[in-house]
Design an enzyme around this catalytic site. Structure first.
Site, PDB file in Angstrom:
ATOM      1  N   ILE A 229       0.829  -1.211   0.000  1.00 35.28           N
ATOM      2  CA  ILE A 229       0.000   0.000   0.000  1.00 35.28           C
ATOM      3  C   ILE A 229       0.859   1.254   0.000  1.00 35.28           C
ATOM      4  O   ILE A 229       1.697   1.444   0.889  1.00 35.28           O
ATOM      5  CB  ILE A 229      -0.948   0.016   1.225  1.00 35.28           C
ATOM      6  CG1 ILE A 229      -1.746  -1.296   1.296  1.00 35.28           C
ATOM      7  CG2 ILE A 229      -1.855   1.239   1.163  1.00 35.28           C
ATOM      8  CD1 ILE A 229      -2.628  -1.575   0.095  1.00 35.28           C
ATOM      9  N   LYS A 230       0.617   2.093  -0.992  1.00 33.51           N
ATOM     10  CA  LYS A 230       1.338   3.367  -1.071  1.00 33.51           C
ATOM     11  C   LYS A 230       0.587   4.410  -0.255  1.00 33.51           C
ATOM     12  O   LYS A 230      -0.610   4.648  -0.476  1.00 33.51           O
ATOM     13  CB  LYS A 230       1.402   3.831  -2.524  1.00 33.51           C
ATOM     14  CG  LYS A 230       2.750   3.651  -3.155  1.00 33.51           C
ATOM     15  CD  LYS A 230       2.658   4.126  -4.573  1.00 33.51           C
ATOM     16  CE  LYS A 230       3.969   4.620  -5.067  1.00 33.51           C
ATOM     17  NZ  LYS A 230       3.852   5.111  -6.443  1.00 33.51           N
ATOM     18  N   ILE A 231       1.334   5.014   0.662  1.00 31.02           N
ATOM     19  CA  ILE A 231       0.754   5.998   1.569  1.00 31.02           C
ATOM     20  C   ILE A 231       1.563   7.289   1.439  1.00 31.02           C
ATOM     21  O   ILE A 231       2.800   7.239   1.503  1.00 31.02           O
ATOM     22  CB  ILE A 231       0.867   5.496   3.043  1.00 31.02           C
ATOM     23  CG1 ILE A 231       0.189   4.134   3.219  1.00 31.02           C
ATOM     24  CG2 ILE A 231       0.362   6.538   4.018  1.00 31.02           C
ATOM     25  CD1 ILE A 231      -1.281   4.170   3.480  1.00 31.02           C
TER      26      ILE A 231
END
Ligand code: E4P
Length: 216
Positions: free
Chosen positions: A80-82
Site C-alpha cells: 500500500i502506497k501511503i
C-alpha cells in the site's frame, strides 16, 4: 538492485514480466491506463509475483486504513502506497500492526524518510526526478537516506522513484539503493547503445560474405 516497472498498463507489464521484480502504480498512472483500478490491479498481480504498489487516495488515517485493507484483499503481493503526511504515517503504523506492507510515497527529503522508517514503513520512495525538476539533487537525497538507514539498521528499503533517464538508474545502483522503479520508456532505453546497433549491423553485413555451408 531490483528493478520495478512504474506503470499501470498491463501490456507494458506483460512485455517485461520476465525481467522486472515488481510494479509501482499511482493515481496518475492508473488514470493513464484507462481501466477500473481494482480490475487492473488484479490482472497486474496475476502477471507479477513481486510487490505491486497501489496507492490510497484518502487523506485521513481512518480512510487510508480502510482503503488499504480493501486493496490488500486483492492479492497477497499488494503493497500500500501511503503519502508522507502526519495522517499517512499514523496509517503506516496501524497497517504495520495489521501485517499490511506499506510504501511511503512523495518523499522529498531525508528527514521525511527517517520518520517513515521509524513508523515501520517497508519501503520509502524518494522522487528523484521531481527533486531535480525543482533545482535540487535527487540522488544526494537518496544517498542521505541510505546512510541514515544503514546507521540505524532500519529494514526499510529505498525505491528510487520519479526516474527520468538511465543516468538515474546507474546513480541509484552506484549508491546501493535497493530498488529503482522505472517508466516503460526508460526501461527500453536501458537496453540501448548505438555501438550495439552498429556492431550488429556490421556483423550481419560481414556474415553475408561468409560462404554458405550449413543451414544459415
Ligand atoms: C513511483 O512510485 C512514483 O509514483 C513515480 O515514480 C512518480 O514519477 P513522476 O514524477 O514521473 O510522476
Amino acid at each position: 538492485m531490483e528493478i520495478y516497472l512504474d506503470t499501470a498498463k498491463v501490456e507494458e507489464i506483460r512485455e517485461f514480466a520476465w525481467l522486472i521484480d515488481g510494479v509501482t502504480t499511482n493515481p496518475t498512472l492508473v488514470a493513464q491506463a484507462g481501466r477500473p483500478f481494482h480490475e487492473a490491479l488484479r490482472e497486474i498481480c496475476q502477471i507479477v509475483h513481486g510487490p505491486v504498489s497501489a496507492e490510497v487516495v484518502a487523506q485521513d488515517e481512518e480512510g487510508m486504513v480502510r482503503e488499504a485493507q480493501e486493496l490488500a484483499r486483492i492479492a497477497d503481493n499488494i503493497v500500500i502506497k501511503i503519502p508522507l503526511t502526519q495522517e499517512g504515517l499514523k496509517a503506516v503504523k496501524r497497517l504495520k500492526a495489521l501485517g499490511i506492507r506499506t510504501n511511503v510515497t512523495l518523499v522529498f527529503s531525508a528527514p521525511q524518510a527517517l520518520l517513515a522508517a521509524k513508523c515501520g514503513a517497508d519501503y520509502v520512495s524518494p522522487f528523484v526526478g521531481r527533486i531535480d525538476d525543482h533545482g535540487g539533487d535527487g540522488m544526494s537525497v537518496v544517498a542521505e537516506i541510505l546512510q541514515i538507514f544503514r546507521n540505524y539498521e532500519f529494514p526499510t528499503r529505498v525505491i528510487v522513484a520519479s526516474v527520468r533517464h538511465p543516468g538515474h538508474v546507474v546513480a541509484a545502483a552506484t549508491l546501493g539503493a535497493h530498488i529503482a522503479t522505472v517508466p516503460y520508456s526508460v526501461l527500453k532505453r536501458l537496453f540501448q547503445h548505438p555501438l550495439t546497433d552498429q556492431g550488429i549491423a556490421r556483423f550481419l553485413a560481414d556474415w553475408e560474405k561468409v560462404p554458405r555451408s550449413g543451414t544459415y
